[in-house]
Design a protein around this motif. Sequence first.
Motif, PDB file in Angstrom:
ATOM      1  N   CYS A   1       0.834  -1.206   0.000  1.00 20.67           N
ATOM      2  CA  CYS A   1       0.000   0.000   0.000  1.00 20.67           C
ATOM      3  C   CYS A   1       0.868   1.255   0.000  1.00 20.67           C
ATOM      4  O   CYS A   1       0.591   2.211  -0.744  1.00 20.67           O
ATOM      5  CB  CYS A   1      -0.931  -0.022   1.205  1.00 20.67           C
ATOM      6  N   LEU A   2       1.941   1.255   0.816  1.00 23.47           N
ATOM      7  CA  LEU A   2       2.852   2.405   0.847  1.00 23.47           C
ATOM      8  C   LEU A   2       3.536   2.593  -0.502  1.00 23.47           C
ATOM      9  O   LEU A   2       3.682   3.722  -0.996  1.00 23.47           O
ATOM     10  CB  LEU A   2       3.893   2.210   1.955  1.00 23.47           C
ATOM     11  N   TYR A   3       3.959   1.497  -1.117  1.00 18.23           N
ATOM     12  CA  TYR A   3       4.666   1.566  -2.391  1.00 18.23           C
ATOM     13  C   TYR A   3       3.755   2.146  -3.476  1.00 18.23           C
ATOM     14  O   TYR A   3       4.183   2.999  -4.280  1.00 18.23           O
ATOM     15  CB  TYR A   3       5.151   0.175  -2.789  1.00 18.23           C
ATOM     16  N   GLU A   4       2.482   1.731  -3.505  1.00 23.63           N
ATOM     17  CA  GLU A   4       1.552   2.243  -4.514  1.00 23.63           C
ATOM     18  C   GLU A   4       1.308   3.738  -4.337  1.00 23.63           C
ATOM     19  O   GLU A   4       1.236   4.492  -5.320  1.00 23.63           O
ATOM     20  CB  GLU A   4       0.229   1.470  -4.432  1.00 23.63           C
ATOM     21  N   THR A   5       1.173   4.191  -3.077  1.00 21.25           N
ATOM     22  CA  THR A   5       0.968   5.623  -2.830  1.00 21.25           C
ATOM     23  C   THR A   5       2.185   6.427  -3.272  1.00 21.25           C
ATOM     24  O   THR A   5       2.048   7.509  -3.867  1.00 21.25           O
ATOM     25  CB  THR A   5       0.688   5.851  -1.330  1.00 21.25           C
ATOM     26  N   ILE A   6       3.376   5.921  -2.978  1.00 23.15           N
ATOM     27  CA  ILE A   6       4.603   6.617  -3.382  1.00 23.15           C
ATOM     28  C   ILE A   6       4.686   6.709  -4.897  1.00 23.15           C
ATOM     29  O   ILE A   6       5.058   7.758  -5.458  1.00 23.15           O
ATOM     30  CB  ILE A   6       5.833   5.886  -2.798  1.00 23.15           C
ATOM     31  N   GLU A   7       4.329   5.649  -5.606  1.00 28.60           N
ATOM     32  CA  GLU A   7       4.389   5.664  -7.061  1.00 28.60           C
ATOM     33  C   GLU A   7       3.424   6.682  -7.650  1.00 28.60           C
ATOM     34  O   GLU A   7       3.735   7.367  -8.640  1.00 28.60           O
ATOM     35  CB  GLU A   7       4.073   4.264  -7.602  1.00 28.60           C
ATOM     36  N   ARG A   8       2.220   6.799  -7.071  1.00 32.26           N
ATOM     37  CA  ARG A   8       1.264   7.788  -7.570  1.00 32.26           C
ATOM     38  C   ARG A   8       1.811   9.200  -7.412  1.00 32.26           C
ATOM     39  O   ARG A   8       1.658  10.055  -8.290  1.00 32.26           O
ATOM     40  CB  ARG A   8      -0.072   7.645  -6.835  1.00 32.26           C
ATOM     41  N   LEU A   9       2.444   9.467  -6.250  1.00 34.31           N
ATOM     42  CA  LEU A   9       3.002  10.800  -6.026  1.00 34.31           C
ATOM     43  C   LEU A   9       4.204  11.048  -6.932  1.00 34.31           C
ATOM     44  O   LEU A   9       4.429  12.176  -7.389  1.00 34.31           O
ATOM     45  CB  LEU A   9       3.390  10.965  -4.552  1.00 34.31           C
ATOM     46  N   ARG A  10       4.986  10.031  -7.169  1.00 35.06           N
ATOM     47  CA  ARG A  10       6.110  10.198  -8.097  1.00 35.06           C
ATOM     48  C   ARG A  10       5.615  10.596  -9.483  1.00 35.06           C
ATOM     49  O   ARG A  10       6.199  11.475 -10.136  1.00 35.06           O
ATOM     50  CB  ARG A  10       6.907   8.896  -8.188  1.00 35.06           C
ATOM     51  N   GLU A  11       4.540   9.978  -9.910  1.00 35.71           N
ATOM     52  CA  GLU A  11       3.979  10.322 -11.211  1.00 35.71           C
ATOM     53  C   GLU A  11       3.427  11.740 -11.218  1.00 35.71           C
ATOM     54  O   GLU A  11       3.563  12.473 -12.201  1.00 35.71           O
ATOM     55  CB  GLU A  11       2.865   9.319 -11.558  1.00 35.71           C
TER      56      GLU A  11
ATOM     57  N   LEU B   1       4.494  14.243  -9.409  1.00 33.83           N
ATOM     58  CA  LEU B   1       5.558  15.237  -9.236  1.00 33.83           C
ATOM     59  C   LEU B   1       6.753  14.983 -10.168  1.00 33.83           C
ATOM     60  O   LEU B   1       7.846  15.491  -9.926  1.00 33.83           O
ATOM     61  CB  LEU B   1       6.053  15.209  -7.778  1.00 33.83           C
ATOM     62  N   LYS B   2       6.538  14.232 -11.235  1.00 34.79           N
ATOM     63  CA  LYS B   2       7.660  13.848 -12.080  1.00 34.79           C
ATOM     64  C   LYS B   2       8.324  15.040 -12.775  1.00 34.79           C
ATOM     65  O   LYS B   2       9.495  14.970 -13.133  1.00 34.79           O
ATOM     66  CB  LYS B   2       7.209  12.837 -13.119  1.00 34.79           C
ATOM     67  N   ASN B   3       7.615  16.127 -12.917  1.00 35.21           N
ATOM     68  CA  ASN B   3       8.177  17.310 -13.580  1.00 35.21           C
ATOM     69  C   ASN B   3       8.668  18.361 -12.584  1.00 35.21           C
ATOM     70  O   ASN B   3       8.974  19.490 -12.976  1.00 35.21           O
ATOM     71  CB  ASN B   3       7.144  17.936 -14.516  1.00 35.21           C
ATOM     72  N   GLN B   4       8.704  18.026 -11.286  1.00 40.85           N
ATOM     73  CA  GLN B   4       9.091  19.022 -10.291  1.00 40.85           C
ATOM     74  C   GLN B   4      10.352  18.630  -9.518  1.00 40.85           C
ATOM     75  O   GLN B   4      10.652  19.198  -8.481  1.00 40.85           O
ATOM     76  CB  GLN B   4       7.926  19.233  -9.298  1.00 40.85           C
ATOM     77  N   ASP B   5      11.095  17.678 -10.016  1.00 42.77           N
ATOM     78  CA  ASP B   5      12.403  17.292  -9.473  1.00 42.77           C
ATOM     79  C   ASP B   5      12.346  16.781  -8.031  1.00 42.77           C
ATOM     80  O   ASP B   5      13.332  16.884  -7.300  1.00 42.77           O
ATOM     81  CB  ASP B   5      13.393  18.479  -9.546  1.00 42.77           C
ATOM     82  N   TYR B   6      11.206  16.235  -7.592  1.00 39.11           N
ATOM     83  CA  TYR B   6      11.142  15.628  -6.255  1.00 39.11           C
ATOM     84  C   TYR B   6      11.581  14.173  -6.343  1.00 39.11           C
ATOM     85  O   TYR B   6      11.302  13.475  -7.335  1.00 39.11           O
ATOM     86  CB  TYR B   6       9.723  15.706  -5.686  1.00 39.11           C
ATOM     87  N   LYS B   7      12.259  13.715  -5.287  1.00 38.81           N
ATOM     88  CA  LYS B   7      12.726  12.347  -5.243  1.00 38.81           C
ATOM     89  C   LYS B   7      12.254  11.714  -3.948  1.00 38.81           C
ATOM     90  O   LYS B   7      12.536  12.209  -2.858  1.00 38.81           O
ATOM     91  CB  LYS B   7      14.260  12.303  -5.320  1.00 38.81           C
ATOM     92  N   ILE B   8      11.528  10.622  -4.096  1.00 34.82           N
ATOM     93  CA  ILE B   8      11.000   9.902  -2.929  1.00 34.82           C
ATOM     94  C   ILE B   8      11.696   8.551  -2.839  1.00 34.82           C
ATOM     95  O   ILE B   8      11.615   7.734  -3.769  1.00 34.82           O
ATOM     96  CB  ILE B   8       9.475   9.713  -3.017  1.00 34.82           C
ATOM     97  N   VAL B   9      12.397   8.312  -1.734  1.00 35.43           N
ATOM     98  CA  VAL B   9      13.133   7.072  -1.508  1.00 35.43           C
ATOM     99  C   VAL B   9      12.377   6.235  -0.480  1.00 35.43           C
ATOM    100  O   VAL B   9      12.030   6.723   0.602  1.00 35.43           O
ATOM    101  CB  VAL B   9      14.569   7.369  -1.022  1.00 35.43           C
ATOM    102  N   PHE B  10      12.128   4.968  -0.809  1.00 33.65           N
ATOM    103  CA  PHE B  10      11.386   4.070   0.085  1.00 33.65           C
ATOM    104  C   PHE B  10      12.274   2.895   0.468  1.00 33.65           C
ATOM    105  O   PHE B  10      12.766   2.165  -0.394  1.00 33.65           O
ATOM    106  CB  PHE B  10      10.116   3.574  -0.608  1.00 33.65           C
TER     107      PHE B  10
END
Length: 465
Positions: free
Chosen positions: A322-332, A334-343
């Motif tokens: 569930c955490l991984y899916e939420t992180i992937e949605r946010l990565r998508e 914010l993909k144009n805003q240079d944010y990096k989420i490490v899990f």
Amino acid sequence: MLLLIILWLFQIVFLNDFYRLVRITEIRNSASTIILHINDDNLQDVITALSENGDFTADVLFLDGQSAFRRSRPSQLDIALINMASKNGGEFYEYSSNLQNRVYEAQMPFRRFAPDPDENSQIRPEIYRRVYRPQPMESLLYIRLTGDRAVRINAVITPVIATVTTLRQQLYFISALMLILATVLAIIIAKHISKPIEKISHSALDLAKGRYDTRFSGKGFFEIEELSETLNTAAAELGKTESLRRELLANVSHDLRTPLALIYSNAEMMYDFPQDITKEQAKVIMDETRRLASLVSDVLDISKLEANMEHLNASSFNLTSCLYETIERLRELLKNQDYKIVFTHDADVTINADQTMINRAFYNLLINAINYAGADRIITVVQTVSQTRVRISVIDNGEGISEIDLPFIWDRYYKSGRPHKRAVTGTGLGLSIVKKIVELHEGEYGVISAIDKGSTFWFELNTSE
């Protein structure tokens, strides 16, 4: 008055009934004692001792009515009583009234005439003589069967008329004394209880009118002082809530004004220059509309959680996925805003909880980290398992939170002393929602932060294992 009425009823009205009840109980107990020794050689001595102590006469009869001691001819009354007892389960008693002469000393004048008629008559000094006046008496005749014999007891029930008269005279004085004491007590109560409560009541009316600086003072009794302290605490909390409400209006107004202005300006430009409409203008309108919808949704969610209108729909699910899916949605997103989420995680964890709520709490922590991320725009999510607990930590390298603000950041509508910052995304109510969701799941939450050193927000839940 209620106590006086009860006292009069029991001491005067029902005194004779109570006396009868006590008397018949004593006689029944004596009959039981006689039956217990009915085959003993000293039965006559037992009956004599009981009769002297109980003020009654007792005898043992055979079922034909003949006395076991005197062997006298059975009387018709004894036979009738035995028959009544046999029809009544082996026991029978009745009350009867008769007249008994009572002796009184009275002074009666007596005139004696002299033998000489010429002599004046003389009055002899008063002398005493006995006068017999009949008085009503009540007797109790009791009989109980045992085997081939019966125990007969005849007791005189002493009239309680004199006792009632004495009690009535005493009750007159007791009633007057109690009324005086009640009046004194009423004055004391009015002074030490009623007046402080009346003062507290007036202060409560001021509080109801919105004067949250009202202070309550009550003295005299511990309960009144405790009530005053409780109301002072309630007034302080209401004042804090009112202050937070004003801050909420200010913050929400700030967050509403900017997207509405952007929407209006772009819509106006599109209206004035329809031939120059661009995708960027449409995107601005869409993004700001989405932000407004999110704000309204968050306000409704926190209101429901505060009012305990949300209920858990618990189920077993894989928290790590569930955490991984939420992180992937946010990565998508914010993909144009240079944010990096490490899990990072040590193992897959299964929990029994409301998946929608837990996902919402984690999403809010991620949004909070994105809004306050540092220049590197790196957010780290760490899942760790310790025995039967799993901790989710969201770490950012932003500006951090001052030590003064840390205890209050979870409060609803709280705003720090720094200027309000418009979030990149989200509404600013996320932490309050996280707090309520974790509390509903009986979990724990917290934050570790310092100025210019970033923040680590975390919450813990029980695992299914």
